[in-house]
Design a protein around this motif. Structure first.
Motif, PDB file in Angstrom:
ATOM      1  N   LEU A 269     111.119  86.190  31.715  1.00  0.00           N
ATOM      2  CA  LEU A 269     109.106  86.105  31.139  1.00  0.00           C
ATOM      3  C   LEU A 269     108.698  85.532  30.543  1.00  0.00           C
ATOM      4  N   SER A 270     109.092  84.485  29.400  1.00  0.00           N
ATOM      5  CA  SER A 270     108.577  83.270  29.208  1.00  0.00           C
ATOM      6  C   SER A 270     108.246  82.374  30.725  1.00  0.00           C
ATOM      7  N   ASP A 272     107.566  81.962  33.340  1.00  0.00           N
ATOM      8  CA  ASP A 272     106.555  82.925  34.071  1.00  0.00           C
ATOM      9  C   ASP A 272     105.493  82.152  33.845  1.00  0.00           C
ATOM     10  N   GLY A 279     105.371  86.069  40.545  1.00  0.00           N
ATOM     11  CA  GLY A 279     105.737  87.057  39.842  1.00  0.00           C
ATOM     12  C   GLY A 279     107.209  87.700  40.026  1.00  0.00           C
ATOM     13  N   SER A 282     108.783  87.014  36.531  1.00  0.00           N
ATOM     14  CA  SER A 282     108.604  87.816  35.610  1.00  0.00           C
ATOM     15  C   SER A 282     109.370  89.313  36.352  1.00  0.00           C
ATOM     16  N   GLY A 285     112.882  89.193  35.242  1.00  0.00           N
ATOM     17  CA  GLY A 285     112.896  89.392  33.432  1.00  0.00           C
ATOM     18  C   GLY A 285     112.984  90.705  33.049  1.00  0.00           C
ATOM     19  N   ALA A 319     106.531  93.438  29.942  1.00  0.00           N
ATOM     20  CA  ALA A 319     105.739  93.049  30.988  1.00  0.00           C
ATOM     21  C   ALA A 319     104.036  93.007  30.114  1.00  0.00           C
ATOM     22  N   PHE A 322     103.106  90.220  27.633  1.00  0.00           N
ATOM     23  CA  PHE A 322     103.468  88.948  27.993  1.00  0.00           C
ATOM     24  C   PHE A 322     102.556  88.618  28.978  1.00  0.00           C
ATOM     25  N   ILE A 323     101.706  89.606  29.641  1.00  0.00           N
ATOM     26  CA  ILE A 323     101.107  89.795  31.415  1.00  0.00           C
ATOM     27  C   ILE A 323      99.252  89.621  29.957  1.00  0.00           C
ATOM     28  N   ARG A 327     100.067  85.380  27.662  1.00  0.00           N
ATOM     29  CA  ARG A 327      99.579  84.463  28.225  1.00  0.00           C
ATOM     30  C   ARG A 327      98.574  84.134  28.001  1.00  0.00           C
TER      31      ARG A 327
END
Length: 400
Positions: A269-270, A272, A279, A282, A285, A319, A322-323, A327
């Motif tokens: 996830l990181s 990405d 995607g 992610s 992840g 998720a 992170f998004i 981000r």
């Protein structure tokens, strides 16, 4: 009479609490100990610690499976069979004592030894208390369970009662088999023992769902701190949560493959954020988090697993975190610095003294030492523009 409540998974905190409560009851001169039980089971070592304290106590120990809907499963069944008297509330059940062994295949030779040992242990406890030893063995080998009525009818429990007051009435005058004590509860007052704050706190921490939540929150806090370095709150919170999670994982039957897969999920996830993959990273992840949480505990017992609902919910929330949060922090770091020293570049001011090529200028409400970039002499009072900074010296030029 001292009342000791066992609720939830039997772990080292519960083992220590019950053992201390039984010993304290004897020291305080209590006439008996009443242990209320509602547990799906737990770890072997604290269960055996409780059993030893019950059998060694000079007081009659009464096990009361309650409230209605409760159970004395797995380790709870062992504790009941060790007790001098077993009473069950309506709507409860006892049994399903098939051993939960960590890292051992019960179909293997080693697993067969573990199964035989557990069956013999529960049978011996039942025999010592004058209960149905054949059922006790089958409760281990075949995971048999009994309702309250069935337990009384089959000699697994002595009485059935719907309240603590009813228990006191039922057991009064009963002579225990193993200790040959006469239970005297006529006019007895009940004093409940309480867990210490430390015991309550770590009992909560040792819940598998809480362990996974702490582990994931710790990783997320550290990821945010790396994406947005600041005064360290993220690092402090992350390391604190991870420290609690590591303690719990040391006690519980951890599967380290699950730990690795979860960490891999956070790493994907990181990644990405820095290596856009439309995607793919992610998604991988999130899948890793879901798979890792299912693998996290090396046990077939449902009470030592992460809840599927919690698993999916935390994967989705991670998720989204992170998004939208991480981000945004990474994007903010990529923006030009609009504060501090770099904010001076492009500012316009005027010379307070002749620059030849050095002198003083007035910029942004402050007096600065300055030097012209091309060595040009600029008279006092001329308008200048800041084009760079070297230490505490502004680099300026005449405005066009």
């Amino acid at each position: 009479m001292t009342l000791i409540a066992i609720e939830g998974i039997i772990d080292p905190q519960v083992g220590g609490f019950v053992t201390r409560g039984i010993e304290q009851a004897a020291s305080d001169g209590a006439g008996a100990v009443l242990i209320t039980i509602d547990t799906p089971g737990g770890l072997d070592e604290p269960m055996r610690e409780i059993v030893k304290s019950i059998t060694a106590s000079p007081l009659p120990v009464i096990a009361y499976v309650s409230p209605s809907g409760g159970r004395a499963a797995s380790a709870g069944a062992f504790i009941c069979m060790a007790a001098d008297v077993v009473v069950m509330a309506p709507g409860t059940n006892i049994g399903a004592a098939h051993p939960v062994v960590y890292g051992v295949d019960l179909s293997s030779a080693e697993g067969e030894k573990v199964l035989n040992d557990s069956a013999a242990y529960l049978r011996s406890l039942a025999e010592a208390s004058g209960r149905n030893a054949d059922w006790a063995e089958l409760a281990v080998r075949q995971s048999l369970s009994l309702t309250a009525d069935e337990a009384v009818d089959q000699g697994v429990a002595e009485f059935k009662a719907d309240s603590v007051a009813a228990v006191l009435g039922e057991v009064d005058g009963f002579t225990t088999v193993s200790k040959q004590l006469v239970v005297d509860t006529d006019g007895a007052t009940v004093t409940e023992a309480a867990m210490s704050f430390r015991e309550r706190f770590f009992h909560l921490v040792l819940n598998p769902n809480i362990v996974y939540l702490l582990f994931l929150l710790g990783l997320l806090a550290l990821a945010y701190e790396l994406a947005n370095p600041g005064i360290g709150f993220g690092a402090i919170a992350g390391f604190s949560a991870l420290a609690l999670a590591v303690y719990a994982l040391y006690i519980l039957p951890v599967n380290y493959a699950g730990v690795v897969v979860i960490v891999l999920g956070i790493a994907l996830l990181s990644a990405d954020l820095f290596f856009p993959s439309h995607g793919l990273l992610s998604g991988s992840g999130v899948v890793s988090l879901i798979v890792g949480s299912f693998l996290l505990f090396d046990s077939s017992a449902s009470f030592l697993k992460v809840s599927p609902a919690l698993n999916l919910t935390l994967a989705a929330l991670t998720a989204l975190f992170f998004i939208f949060v991480v981000r945004a922090a990474v994007s903010a770091r990529r923006l030009p610095d609009q504060s501090g020293r770099n904010a001076m570049i492009g500012e316009v001011g005027y010379t307070r003294s002749d620059l030849d090529p050095m002198g003083q200028v007035f910029v942004h409400g402050e007096i600065w030492s300055a030097e012209t970039v091309d060595g040009e002499a600029i008279p006092q009072g001329e308008e200048i523009e800041v084009v760079g900074i070297s230490g505490l010296m502004l680099k300026v030029r005449r405005t066009v």
